[in-house]
Design an enzyme around this catalytic site. Structure first.
Site, mmCIF file in Angstrom:
data_model
loop_
_atom_site.group_PDB
_atom_site.id
_atom_site.type_symbol
_atom_site.label_atom_id
_atom_site.label_comp_id
_atom_site.label_asym_id
_atom_site.label_seq_id
_atom_site.Cartn_x
_atom_site.Cartn_y
_atom_site.Cartn_z
ATOM 1 N N ASP A 64 0.831 -1.213 0.000
ATOM 2 C CA ASP A 64 0.000 0.000 0.000
ATOM 3 C C ASP A 64 0.862 1.258 0.000
ATOM 4 O OD1 ASP A 64 -2.178 -1.628 0.031
ATOM 5 O OD2 ASP A 64 -2.742 -1.229 2.113
ATOM 6 N N ALA A 65 1.987 1.207 0.710
ATOM 7 C CA ALA A 65 2.887 2.365 0.736
ATOM 8 C C ALA A 65 3.488 2.614 -0.637
ATOM 9 C CB ALA A 65 3.996 2.143 1.766
ATOM 10 N N ILE A 66 3.836 1.551 -1.349
ATOM 11 C CA ILE A 66 4.390 1.692 -2.697
ATOM 12 C C ILE A 66 3.322 2.231 -3.647
ATOM 13 C CG2 ILE A 66 5.409 0.451 -4.628
ATOM 14 C CD1 ILE A 66 7.249 0.843 -2.228
ATOM 15 N N THR A 67 2.088 1.764 -3.493
ATOM 16 C CA THR A 67 0.992 2.271 -4.321
ATOM 17 C C THR A 67 0.829 3.771 -4.140
ATOM 18 O OG1 THR A 67 -0.181 0.157 -4.166
ATOM 19 C CG2 THR A 67 -1.470 2.074 -4.799
ATOM 20 N N ASP A 101 3.187 0.622 -9.866
ATOM 21 C CA ASP A 101 1.898 -0.058 -9.967
ATOM 22 C C ASP A 101 2.091 -1.553 -10.187
ATOM 23 O OD1 ASP A 101 -0.955 0.182 -9.995
ATOM 24 O OD2 ASP A 101 -0.902 -0.229 -12.147
ATOM 25 N N ASP A 104 3.999 -3.016 -6.573
ATOM 26 C CA ASP A 104 3.145 -3.320 -5.421
ATOM 27 C C ASP A 104 2.443 -4.667 -5.581
ATOM 28 O OD1 ASP A 104 1.218 -2.719 -7.293
ATOM 29 O OD2 ASP A 104 0.369 -1.022 -6.216
ATOM 30 N N ARG A 109 2.370 -10.435 -3.276
ATOM 31 C CA ARG A 109 2.534 -11.893 -3.257
ATOM 32 C C ARG A 109 3.379 -12.356 -2.081
ATOM 33 N NH1 ARG A 109 3.060 -10.488 -8.735
ATOM 34 N NH2 ARG A 109 1.559 -11.515 -10.090
ATOM 35 N N ASP A 126 -5.114 4.625 -9.098
ATOM 36 C CA ASP A 126 -4.880 4.581 -10.548
ATOM 37 C C ASP A 126 -5.629 5.706 -11.245
ATOM 38 O OD1 ASP A 126 -3.217 2.418 -10.423
ATOM 39 O OD2 ASP A 126 -4.709 0.953 -11.093
#
Length: 241
Positions: A64-67, A101, A104, A109, A126
């Site tokens: 979620d942080a990377i998103t 995108d 993440d 996984r 997005d």
């Protein structure tokens, strides 16, 4: 096993993956886009991003942080570079953050059971990133006096959001909506490539790309509306809130 969430994401439960020094982490539901482009690119991209994803997960960084970081970088780059006419530089920076995108998804996984919240956040952000890209282009075109092209860019923005909404709404009502000429990966590639080439001085490529996106998005909306209507008329009447 695949599970479909109302936001339109597809999630796959897979075998656990071993994290260095931390035992095994079960793989949970992972956002999976069924567009043809990502079907082709996903295996190679996953192999390339797996070492970075494993390093981030081992340090406690969540998908979620990377998103959120990818969206923030995309928005900042699009609204800083594009209105200034720095199309090539902006496209390079945006492309870097767009890869988040995919990163993440690889990280998801490795971090155990996924969540409906993660799928919802990814789909929502997005739309934010896409809106920033086409807003930045529209502002630059308007400042250059290209009002028609600015209007086309705004149409691409609205149509792209509507393409996603139609699918999400249909799936929220229990129907499928996996049809359409231009899904998000295709729209991003056409938009970013045409903007980047325009920044390098290639003539007419940006107007051509925007008009192509506008037409493809309009066709996709029509395809999805017809697809959902065929399913809806075949269903027994029911009361919807």
């Amino acid at each position: 096993m695949f599970t479909k969430y109302p936001c339109g994401g597809y999630h796959k439960r897979d075998r656990p993956i071993r994290l260095r020094g931390r035992g095994y982490a079960p793989r949970g539901p992972v956002a999976y886009d069924r567009s043809a482009m990502l079907k082709l690119l996903r295996p190679a991209v996953t192999r390339a991003l797996t070492p970075l994803a494993r390093a981030l997960v081992s340090r406690g960084v969540g998908p979620d942080a990377i998103t959120a970081l990818g969206t923030l970088g995309t928005v900042a780059a699009a609204l800083f570079f594009y209105p200034r006419g720095q199309l090539f530089a902006g496209t390079l920076v945006i492309t870097f953050f767009v890869l988040a995108d995919l990163l993440d998804g690889v990280m998801a996984r490795m971090t155990g059971p996924g969540s409906t919240w993660g799928a919802f956040l990814d789909s929502t952000l997005d739309r934010v990133g896409d809106a920033a890209i086409f807003s930045g282009l529209a502002v630059w075109l308007a400042l250059e006096g290209e009002r028609v092209q600015a209007g086309v860019a705004l149409f691409c923005l609205v149509a792209g959001a509507l393409v996603s909404y139609v699918k999400a709404r249909a799936e929220g009502l229990g129907m499928t909506c996996d049809v359409g000429l231009a899904e998000r990966p295709e729209r991003l590639v056409v938009g970013l490539v045409s903007a980047g080439l325009s920044g390098l001085g290639v003539p007419y490529v940006l107007p051509a790309g925007l008009w192509l996106l506008a037409a493809a998005s309009a066709v996709t909306i029509g395809q999805r509306l017809l697809h959902v209507r065929r399913q809806a008329v075949a269903l027994p009447p029911r009361t919807l809130r």
